[in-house]
Design a protein around this motif. Structure first.
Motif, mmCIF file in Angstrom:
data_model
loop_
_atom_site.group_PDB
_atom_site.id
_atom_site.type_symbol
_atom_site.label_atom_id
_atom_site.label_comp_id
_atom_site.label_asym_id
_atom_site.label_seq_id
_atom_site.Cartn_x
_atom_site.Cartn_y
_atom_site.Cartn_z
ATOM 1 N N GLU A 1 0.828 -1.204 0.000
ATOM 2 C CA GLU A 1 0.000 0.000 0.000
ATOM 3 C C GLU A 1 0.863 1.256 0.000
ATOM 4 N N MET A 2 2.000 1.190 0.691
ATOM 5 C CA MET A 2 2.880 2.348 0.760
ATOM 6 C C MET A 2 3.529 2.631 -0.594
ATOM 7 N N GLU A 3 3.795 1.571 -1.369
ATOM 8 C CA GLU A 3 4.455 1.739 -2.656
ATOM 9 C C GLU A 3 3.499 2.124 -3.774
ATOM 10 N N ARG A 4 2.211 1.919 -3.574
ATOM 11 C CA ARG A 4 1.248 2.084 -4.665
ATOM 12 C C ARG A 4 1.260 3.490 -5.271
ATOM 13 N N PRO A 5 1.223 4.570 -4.487
ATOM 14 C CA PRO A 5 1.269 5.905 -5.113
ATOM 15 C C PRO A 5 2.543 6.128 -5.924
ATOM 16 N N MET A 6 3.661 5.612 -5.427
ATOM 17 C CA MET A 6 4.912 5.772 -6.149
ATOM 18 C C MET A 6 4.860 5.032 -7.488
ATOM 19 N N MET A 7 4.246 3.824 -7.503
ATOM 20 C CA MET A 7 4.137 3.058 -8.738
ATOM 21 C C MET A 7 3.251 3.772 -9.758
ATOM 22 N N VAL A 8 2.143 4.334 -9.291
ATOM 23 C CA VAL A 8 1.241 5.062 -10.188
ATOM 24 C C VAL A 8 1.956 6.247 -10.809
ATOM 25 N N ASP A 9 2.710 6.973 -9.998
ATOM 26 C CA ASP A 9 3.456 8.129 -10.506
ATOM 27 C C ASP A 9 4.523 7.684 -11.502
ATOM 28 N N MET A 10 5.196 6.589 -11.214
ATOM 29 C CA MET A 10 6.233 6.083 -12.112
ATOM 30 C C MET A 10 5.630 5.683 -13.459
ATOM 31 N N ALA A 11 4.478 5.004 -13.434
ATOM 32 C CA ALA A 11 3.836 4.587 -14.681
ATOM 33 C C ALA A 11 3.356 5.786 -15.489
ATOM 34 N N THR A 12 2.846 6.810 -14.824
ATOM 35 C CA THR A 12 2.373 8.012 -15.522
ATOM 36 C C THR A 12 3.517 8.713 -16.235
ATOM 37 N N ARG A 13 4.638 8.869 -15.532
ATOM 38 C CA ARG A 13 5.794 9.524 -16.151
ATOM 39 C C ARG A 13 6.350 8.679 -17.296
ATOM 40 N N ALA A 14 6.334 7.339 -17.157
ATOM 41 C CA ALA A 14 6.817 6.475 -18.230
ATOM 42 C C ALA A 14 5.929 6.601 -19.467
ATOM 43 N N MET A 15 4.610 6.703 -19.273
ATOM 44 C CA MET A 15 3.696 6.869 -20.400
ATOM 45 C C MET A 15 3.974 8.172 -21.143
ATOM 46 N N ASP A 16 4.175 9.253 -20.410
ATOM 47 C CA ASP A 16 4.473 10.542 -21.046
ATOM 48 C C ASP A 16 5.763 10.463 -21.856
ATOM 49 N N GLU A 17 6.790 9.824 -21.287
ATOM 50 C CA GLU A 17 8.064 9.724 -21.996
ATOM 51 C C GLU A 17 7.945 8.832 -23.224
ATOM 52 N N LEU A 18 7.188 7.722 -23.106
ATOM 53 C CA LEU A 18 7.009 6.836 -24.251
ATOM 54 C C LEU A 18 6.368 7.581 -25.423
ATOM 55 N N ILE A 19 5.318 8.353 -25.147
ATOM 56 C CA ILE A 19 4.630 9.070 -26.223
ATOM 57 C C ILE A 19 5.572 10.066 -26.883
ATOM 58 N N ARG A 20 6.379 10.757 -26.089
ATOM 59 C CA ARG A 20 7.337 11.705 -26.666
ATOM 60 C C ARG A 20 8.376 10.983 -27.519
ATOM 61 N N LEU A 21 8.867 9.830 -27.037
ATOM 62 C CA LEU A 21 9.867 9.080 -27.803
ATOM 63 C C LEU A 21 9.272 8.524 -29.094
ATOM 64 N N ALA A 22 8.041 8.031 -29.033
ATOM 65 C CA ALA A 22 7.421 7.438 -30.215
ATOM 66 C C ALA A 22 7.144 8.480 -31.290
ATOM 67 N N GLN A 23 6.884 9.714 -30.881
ATOM 68 C CA GLN A 23 6.543 10.768 -31.829
ATOM 69 C C GLN A 23 7.706 11.696 -32.137
ATOM 70 N N ALA A 24 8.874 11.463 -31.528
ATOM 71 C CA ALA A 24 10.027 12.346 -31.728
ATOM 72 C C ALA A 24 10.565 12.202 -33.145
ATOM 73 N N GLY A 25 11.286 13.231 -33.586
ATOM 74 C CA GLY A 25 11.853 13.231 -34.927
ATOM 75 C C GLY A 25 13.317 12.845 -34.931
ATOM 76 N N GLU A 26 14.047 13.356 -35.935
ATOM 77 C CA GLU A 26 15.438 12.967 -36.124
ATOM 78 C C GLU A 26 16.360 13.525 -35.049
ATOM 79 N N GLN A 27 15.835 14.413 -34.210
ATOM 80 C CA GLN A 27 16.690 14.979 -33.172
ATOM 81 C C GLN A 27 17.180 13.916 -32.197
ATOM 82 N N ILE A 28 16.324 12.931 -31.894
ATOM 83 C CA ILE A 28 16.687 11.932 -30.897
ATOM 84 C C ILE A 28 16.895 10.549 -31.504
ATOM 85 N N TRP A 29 16.331 10.303 -32.695
ATOM 86 C CA TRP A 29 16.489 9.004 -33.355
ATOM 87 C C TRP A 29 17.368 9.180 -34.587
#
Length: 699
Positions: free
Chosen positions: A202-230
């Motif tokens: 129960e103590m870890e649950r908020p941290m896990m939710v926050d970690m998953a949210t930030r990972a989703m945001d980063e994934l979308i940016r990486l998937a849609q990024a252009g030649e600057q990063i890929w």
């Protein structure tokens, strides 16, 4: 994150009223303060209270809970260390006991008169002491966790003496060396992961939710990024790899995380059309059984550890914790174990995202997973094309510390990032979806030359799917599946392992698996075309004794003409009672040819459309992968890969040849050197004949 509403007054809602769910911003501020000062005074707590909008009492309790959690983590680390030491000593004791049983009296040449020299009582006392120490630490840990602490499953009982294998395991020893223990593999049949992380508290649950949210945001940016990063990979390779320096500048982690030089970054992106709807693909990603079924050549084990948020049918914003074991189908490359969060969310109408991110490295270390090998935010964007297809953009990003040296045959493939890169994942997904579509379209009332009905073809495809999955699993180099390198008289290095089979899908008894990996200076598609061709089978199949085989039934299961399931019949009058079930499949990342003998009564059961789950199979076959050198098909690259030699050998492929044989129908039988010598010779002869047929004979 909005995970859905619940009825007013429900039990879960009343229970949550006792707790205050902090926002991600509040948790980040509290964590930052905790790193600087774990014991804030009253003034510091008051300042945090004003800044975060929390009561001072809530600040005080949060820091108390966080300190308790850190203390419990330290206790878990000590617990893991003691467990590992206990298991190590237990295995050493068993090995010593069995070795001393083979001691021969120098006077008479017989067994020793007594075993007084082997003080078994001392070992029992030592094990009892270690168990008491382990129980003590577990008890302390349970107090801090507030729940019973589940220890690792005990090491399975190993009946070493039941197997009598007189084959040397050290270089220079031949078939007359000391006995080897090949029964330590009995644990692999249990299906239990080697390092299973604990469910989320129960103590870890908020941290896990926050970690998953930030990972989703980063994934979308990486998937849609252009030649600057890929950027483009190696010359002549159009695949996209991650520019690590640009990534570090754009996605700076709090505190500027330092990456040790021994960490290899594997970042890749690929996109393509997949013949499956987006909703069906999401179900595959969120169901670990389907996940393993779709990727048997990459995922050797997968399991859902915990369900944090259970969306509708695995969709509608779901969050789970997963464990998986990744492998290359060869005994000579160690598997990769990862525990991570998988977060699925519908971004907009017809667009889904599935984000993966490894758990906090410190938490991973306490549960046995190496903390410095982890999956950074990765995953897929899945866009429904409304015509049965979906466009999948796959991002794979790992930071890997190679604890063991990589076999020279696979070094380029692994260090370039292609072995577990986005290109290989996407190619395997496209092939699996084509196969699934082929199974679904077997409804046209058409009989082939063998008179097989559509129901019979579906039954044959299900049986073949199990055969391929069993073959891939038999080549896992998991720590639970111990392989022994034989030193025989051939030039081929053969690894063997044994297990006692009790599953309905395999013959009961002792099964001996043997495999070798070789490099061939020819493209992989040439090797694939050769070994799958029934007209060329007599050139390499030792068991055919030079006789031709005939294809009596064929089921296409992909756009590649070589992707099919065949039922073969030998033209030898002495073998009319046996048929061969074979599946061949290839994609842009590699190929498989898997086959298994099947008797005619069992084949009749399959072709009549009955359930094939009880038909025993012992699959053998070939796994063909690119060698990873520049110019090879399927080779990838990463900006942090190790530089290749200035003048590498010509591009080729790496082929794993594997056989399985039933040593005895009795689970208590003894494995003798003759069985091992037979399979050793079988693989050696097969390799020599393949090299000769492809005009690449030699070392």
């Amino acid at each position: 994150m909005d995970f859905g509403d619940e009825p007013e007054g429900s039990d879960s809602q009343r229970q949550r009223k006792r707790y205050h769910r902090h926002t991600p911003r509040q948790i980040q501020q509290l964590e930052a303060m905790f790193k600087e000062c774990p014991h804030p005074d009253e003034n510091q707590r008051a300042a945090l209270s004003r800044e975060l909008g929390l009561e001072p009492r809530q600040i005080k309790f949060w820091f108390q809970n966080r300190r308790t959690q850190m203390k419990a983590q330290h206790e878990r680390a000590d617990n893991c260390f003691l467990r590992a030491e206990n298991d190590k000593i237990r295995c050493e004791n068993i090995t010593m006991r069995e070795a001393l049983k083979n001691v021969i009296c120098p006077s008479c040449g017989g067994p020793p008169v007594a075993e007084d020299f082997f003080d078994e009582q001392k070992l029992r006392m030592e094990n009892a002491r270690l168990k008491e120490e382990l129980d003590r630490v577990s008890s302390i840990t349970s107090k801090y966790l507030g729940r019973p602490f589940t220890q690792m499953p005990p090491v399975p009982t190993m009946s070493v003496s039941s197997l009598d294998l007189s084959v040397g395991g050290m270089p220079g020893q031949g078939l007359g060396g000391p006995s080897l223990d090949l029964d330590l593999l009995s644990g692999c049949s249990s299906g239990l992961p080697y390092h299973m992380p604990a469910p989320v508290t129960e103590m870890e649950r908020p941290m896990m939710v926050d970690m998953a949210t930030r990972a989703m945001d980063e994934l979308i940016r990486l998937a849609q990024a252009g030649e600057q990063i890929w950027v483009q990979g190696m010359p002549g390779d159009a695949r996209e790899v991650l520019d690590v320096a640009t990534y570090d500048s754009l996605f700076a982690k709090p505190g500027g995380a330092f990456r040790p030089p021994e960490i290899n970054v594997e970042g890749s992106r690929d996109s393509g059309l997949v013949f499956m709807s987006a909703v069906a693909l999401v179900d595959v990603f969120m169901d670990t059984n389907k996940w393993m079924e779709f990727f048997p050549g990459i995922v050797s084990k997968a399991q859902t550890v915990d369900v944090l948020v259970n969306g509708l049918c695995g969709r509608s914003e779901s969050l789970i914790m997963m464990y998986e074991e990744l492998h290359i189908m060869t005994p000579v490359v160690p598997t990769r174990e990862l525990s991570f969060l998988r977060y699925c969310k519908q971004i907009e109408q017809g667009l889904w995202a599935v984000a993966d991110v490894s758990l906090d490295g410190q938490r991973d270390a306490h549960y046995g997973v190496p903390s410095r090998s982890r999956r950074m935010p990765s995953g897929c964007l899945i866009a429904d094309m409304s015509n049965g297809y979906s466009k999948v953009t796959w991002v794979e990003h790992l930071e890997i510390e190679h604890m063991l040296p990589i076999n020279v045959l696979y070094r380029n493939l692994v260090l370039s990032g292609a072995a577990f890169g986005a290109h290989r994942w996407l190619a395997a997904l496209q092939r699996a979806c084509e196969r699934f579509a082929s199974l679904a379209t077997l409804g046209v009332p058409h009989h082939d030359v063998a008179g097989v009905t559509p129901e019979g073809k579906r039954s044959m495809m299900r049986l073949s799917q199990r055969m391929v999955s069993s073959f891939c699993a038999s080549l896992s180099s998991s720590p639970l599946q111990r392989w022994t390198l034989l030193s025989g008289t051939t030039d081929v290095s053969v690894c063997v392992s044994t297990h006692r089979s009790t599953d309905s899908g395999q013959p009961n008894g002792v099964v001996l698996s043997a495999a070798t990996s070789i490099w061939l200076p020819v493209p992989g598609d040439h090797v694939f075309a050769f070994v799958r061709d029934e007209n060329a089978r007599s050139q390499w199949d030792v068991l055919s004794h030079g006789n031709q085989v005939q294809e009596v039934s064929r089921i296409p299961n992909g756009s590649n003409p070589g992707n099919c399931i065949s039922l073969l019949r030998g033209l030898n009058a002495n073998q009319n009672s046996m048929l061969i079930l074979q599946e061949s499949c290839a994609d842009a990342s590699g190929a498989l040819v898997v086959y298994s003998p099947i008797d005619i009564p069992a084949a009749n059961v399959v072709m009549s459309g009955e359930d094939p789950s009880g038909i025993p199979l012992l699959p053998s076959g070939f796994a063909i992968l690119p060698d990873g050198r520049p110019g090879s098909s399927g080779a990838g690259a990463s900006s942090s890969a190790v530089p290749l030699a200035a003048a590498p050998p010509p591009p080729g492929c790496v082929v794993t040849v594997a056989f399985q044989i039933l040593v005895s129908n009795l689970p208590s039988s003894r494995l003798n050197a003759e069985s091992v010598a037979t399979v050793n010779s079988l693989i050696g002869t097969t390799v020599q004949q393949i090299k000769a047929a492809l005009n690449c004979a030699g070392p």
